[in-house]
Design a protein around this motif. Structure first.
Motif, short mmCIF file in Angstrom:
data_model
loop_
_atom_site.label_atom_id
_atom_site.label_comp_id
_atom_site.label_asym_id
_atom_site.label_seq_id
_atom_site.Cartn_x
_atom_site.Cartn_y
_atom_site.Cartn_z
N PRO A 1 0.81 -1.23 0.00
CA PRO A 1 0.00 0.00 0.00
C PRO A 1 0.84 1.27 0.00
CG PRO A 1 -0.07 -1.09 2.15
CD PRO A 1 0.63 -2.03 1.22
N GLN A 2 2.15 1.13 0.29
CA GLN A 2 3.03 2.31 0.25
C GLN A 2 3.61 2.57 -1.15
OE1 GLN A 2 3.37 0.20 3.17
NE2 GLN A 2 2.02 1.75 4.06
N LEU A 3 3.57 1.58 -2.02
CA LEU A 3 4.20 1.72 -3.33
C LEU A 3 3.59 2.86 -4.16
CD1 LEU A 3 6.33 0.75 -5.29
CD2 LEU A 3 4.76 -1.04 -6.07
N PRO A 4 2.26 3.06 -4.18
CA PRO A 4 1.72 4.19 -4.96
C PRO A 4 2.27 5.54 -4.50
CG PRO A 4 -0.03 2.66 -4.40
CD PRO A 4 1.18 2.22 -3.64
N ALA A 5 2.42 5.72 -3.19
CA ALA A 5 2.97 6.98 -2.68
C ALA A 5 4.41 7.17 -3.12
CB ALA A 5 2.86 7.03 -1.16
N MET A 6 5.18 6.08 -3.13
CA MET A 6 6.56 6.17 -3.57
C MET A 6 6.65 6.56 -5.05
SD MET A 6 8.77 5.54 -1.09
CE MET A 6 7.75 6.87 -0.45
N LEU A 7 5.83 5.93 -5.87
CA LEU A 7 5.84 6.25 -7.30
C LEU A 7 5.35 7.67 -7.54
CD1 LEU A 7 4.45 2.89 -8.77
CD2 LEU A 7 6.83 3.62 -8.53
N ALA A 8 4.37 8.11 -6.76
CA ALA A 8 3.87 9.48 -6.91
C ALA A 8 4.95 10.50 -6.55
CB ALA A 8 2.63 9.68 -6.04
N ALA A 9 5.71 10.24 -5.47
CA ALA A 9 6.80 11.16 -5.09
C ALA A 9 7.87 11.20 -6.17
CB ALA A 9 7.39 10.73 -3.76
N MET A 10 8.17 10.05 -6.76
CA MET A 10 9.17 10.01 -7.83
C MET A 10 8.72 10.86 -9.01
SD MET A 10 10.18 5.96 -7.72
CE MET A 10 11.37 6.00 -9.05
N ARG A 11 7.43 10.83 -9.35
CA ARG A 11 6.95 11.52 -10.56
C ARG A 11 6.56 12.97 -10.31
NH1 ARG A 11 6.50 14.01 -14.16
NH2 ARG A 11 5.83 13.58 -16.30
N SER A 12 6.50 13.37 -9.04
CA SER A 12 6.09 14.73 -8.72
C SER A 12 7.22 15.73 -8.98
CB SER A 12 5.68 14.82 -7.24
OG SER A 12 5.51 16.17 -6.85
N GLU A 13 6.97 16.72 -9.83
CA GLU A 13 7.98 17.76 -10.10
C GLU A 13 8.20 18.64 -8.88
OE1 GLU A 13 7.09 19.80 -13.71
OE2 GLU A 13 6.86 17.95 -14.87
N ARG A 14 7.24 18.68 -7.98
CA ARG A 14 7.42 19.42 -6.74
C ARG A 14 8.34 18.68 -5.78
NH1 ARG A 14 4.47 19.02 -2.08
NH2 ARG A 14 3.03 17.60 -3.14
N GLN A 15 8.52 17.38 -6.06
CA GLN A 15 9.35 16.57 -5.18
C GLN A 15 10.59 16.05 -5.92
OE1 GLN A 15 6.04 14.07 -3.67
NE2 GLN A 15 6.28 15.12 -1.71
N LEU A 16 10.57 14.89 -6.56
CA LEU A 16 11.81 14.29 -7.05
C LEU A 16 11.99 14.31 -8.56
CD1 LEU A 16 11.99 11.15 -4.70
CD2 LEU A 16 12.93 13.44 -4.35
#
Length: 585
Positions: free
Chosen positions: A455-470
């Motif tokens: 259940p944590q994997l979607p959040a990890m992928l979202a952080a990777m793809r977020s230009e505000r983040q990574l």
């Protein structure tokens, strides 16, 4: 060039451009010289190499070939080509000097051999032509591999070691190391955590050569199972090391990245080789478990964080390899370091695989791997709900900054004291998760501890793809753009290092993991495949573009412009771009 022996036959080239008003004599290339290019264009690691140097309108090409055999390891032949390009004025007088420093260990006789089999071997190994890469990008990849191979060296000498059991530093026993280096001109020495990434590429090119290098590293182990994280052996290595970094502390670890490469080599590694390695691997693994254990069962803590709290915005953790990456603001024995826990899960997995190949008891390693990979326990120990990501835990204050220290007036007749930046803590630290989203947060994904249905994997992928983040158009940045310490200096003299820049080694691990999740059954399969293709394109395109513009691979890359930063040429882990290009996915 030198032989692989403690007292080596050394040969070299010097060149002098004599102009009106003087000239400069060179026998090395340094990044401070401002040369527009220097590095290997082709190199197979053993028999053949072509190097190019461009120095103020002078074009130098050096080529060598080697014929194995004889009593001294083979015969060598060199050819030097020199010409002036685009000077627009009278050409300077060029003088070339060849020097030999010998201890009567051998002789050199010229021999020529055909080199065409190299552009073939490269294509057979990496297949960039059949994958559609144009000739210019294939030459770029070939130069990246060649620079890594051409920078390999044989080092011999003693490390300076400080042990908790001794009052003063002492020289370690004489040791020899055959290794790749991050940058032969700037970092001409072995780095433990770098070397595992180097060997991921060399294991693909020449498995036997890679096995030899890994064996050399493991032979450096002391009786306790410790390997120094920097190998400063001999005058060449020592000449490039600031005095404060000469001392190696025997309680300080470094990520066991050699196990990444060994895992790739396992299917074809000869059993006698693995039998020789296994006792060393066990001793190394036991040393980590004994010396880097954390405050709770199944937690781990990097030892050796910088204790001088007033100097640093965030005390560095050199042992982790991620030097100034934000950790708990106040180092303490209560810290739990996420990345080290993930490295130990990988170590347990690889030790189990080696034991199984040898018919040795593997159950203790498998049980440890299962415990460290338990997603529920990982969430309990390292998931920070307020951050929405995995994180370190420790004695931490979120209100820390640097301020200029007021200085007392100078004494009569004395110069005024220089002002300096010191740390200011505006809120008392307390035990909590560290609010920094970045490379460390990704480690459960990078080393594939997360289940495909986590259940944590979607959040990890979202952080990777977020230009505000990574996410950037050039690769994944090391620290999220919305993190408090993003691109913040650590001291008056220390610019940000792992606080936003793009690093190829971690991007490579991210691509490796994304491909794995894209291949596995799970709800994030399509998302992982999409991110894999986007990230791969961005990383390759930027590294090639920066190489075409500057002539170099770089240590790390700007997350805002993509430009190369730090040391250059850096054909260490940045050469992993070759493996990224070679992916068949």
């Amino acid at each position: 060039m030198k032989t692989r022996s403690p007292r080596a036959l050394v040969t070299g080239l010097m060149w002098l451009q004599q102009r009106e008003g003087g000239g400069s004599l060179r026998h090395t290339c340094e990044q401070s010289d401002g040369l527009s290019r220097y590095g290997w264009l082709m190199h197979d690691g053993e028999n053949f190499g072509v190097q190019e140097i461009r120095d103020e309108g002078l074009f130098l090409k050096t080529e060598f070939v080697k014929r194995p055999g004889g009593e001294h390891g083979g015969d060598w032949s060199w050819r030097i080509t020199a010409r002036m390009e685009g000077t627009g004025g009278p050409a300077p007088l060029l003088s070339l000097f060849f020097y030999v420093a010998t201890d009567e260990q051998g002789t050199l006789e010229p021999h020529l051999e055909n080199r065409t089999r190299l552009g073939r071997r490269f294509e057979e190994t990496f297949g960039l032509g059949r994958k559609g890469f144009p000739p210019s990008q294939r030459r770029f990849a070939q130069a990246a591999l060649s620079d890594l191979l051409g920078g390999m060296g044989y080092f011999h000498g003693r490390s300076l070691v400080q042990s908790p059991l001794q009052e003063r530093p002492v020289p370690a026993p004489e040791a020899a190391l055959f290794t790749a280096v991050p940058s032969r001109s700037f970092f001409p020495r072995g780095f433990l955590w770098d070397e595992g990434f180097h060997q991921l590429l060399l294991a693909r090119w020449d498995p036997a050569l890679s096995r030899e290098v890994i064996a050399h590293w493991l032979d450096l182990m002391n009786a306790e199972g410790w390997i120094p994280r920097e190998q400063i052996l001999g005058e060449e290595a020592r000449a490039k090391v600031p005095p404060e970094f000469l001392l190696q502390h025997s309680e300080t670890a470094n990520p066991p990245t050699l196990l990444l490469a060994l895992q790739r080599l396992l299917p074809s590694a000869p059993l006698p080789y693995l039998r020789r390695l296994f006792p060393r691997l066990r001793a190394w693994y036991d040393w980590y478990n004994r010396t880097q254990a954390g405050p709770l069962p199944l937690t781990f803590r990097w030892r050796g964080r910088d204790p001088q709290l007033e100097r640093f915005l965030n005390p560095k953790t050199l042992a982790s390899g991620l030097d100034d990456y934000p950790r708990a603001s106040h180092p303490s024995p209560e810290e739990r370091h996420l990345d080290l826990r993930c490295w130990m899960a990988l170590a347990s997995r690889v030790l189990a695989e080696v034991a199984e190949r040898l018919g040795e008891p593997a159950r203790p390693y498998r049980e440890m791997e299962e415990a460290l990979s338990d997603n529920g326990l990982l969430e309990q120990l390292h998931w920070a709900p307020e951050l929405g990501a995995f994180a370190d835990y420790g004695n931490h204050s979120a209100a820390v900054g640097l301020r200029w220290q007021r200085v007392a007036p100078a004494a009569p007749g004395q110069p005024p004291p220089a002002p300096r930046l010191v740390r200011e803590v505006r809120e008392a630290p307390r035990p909590r998760f560290v609010g920094a989203l970045g490379y460390v947060s990704l480690f459960p994904l990078l080393l594939q501890l997360l289940r495909p249905d986590s259940p944590q994997l979607p959040a990890m992928l979202a952080a990777m793809r977020s230009e505000r983040q990574l996410w950037t158009p050039f690769g994944l940045r090391s620290l999220a753009r919305d993190s408090p310490l993003y691109m913040q200096r650590n001291t008056q003299h220390d610019p940000p290092y792992w606080r936003g820049s793009i690093w190829v080694n971690i991007n490579y691990l991210a691509l490796w993991a994304l491909r794995s999740y894209a291949d596995a059954e799970g709800p994030q399969r399509e998302r992982a495949a999409e991110l894999y293709h986007e990230l791969r394109h961005n990383l390759v395109a930027n590294l090639y573009r920066q190489y075409a513009e500057s002539g170099f691979l770089w240590e790390h890359y700007s997350d805002s412009t993509g430009r190369g930063q730090g040391c250059h040429p850096f054909a260490g882990w940045s050469a992993l771009v070759v493996l990224v290009m070679a992916e068949d996915y």
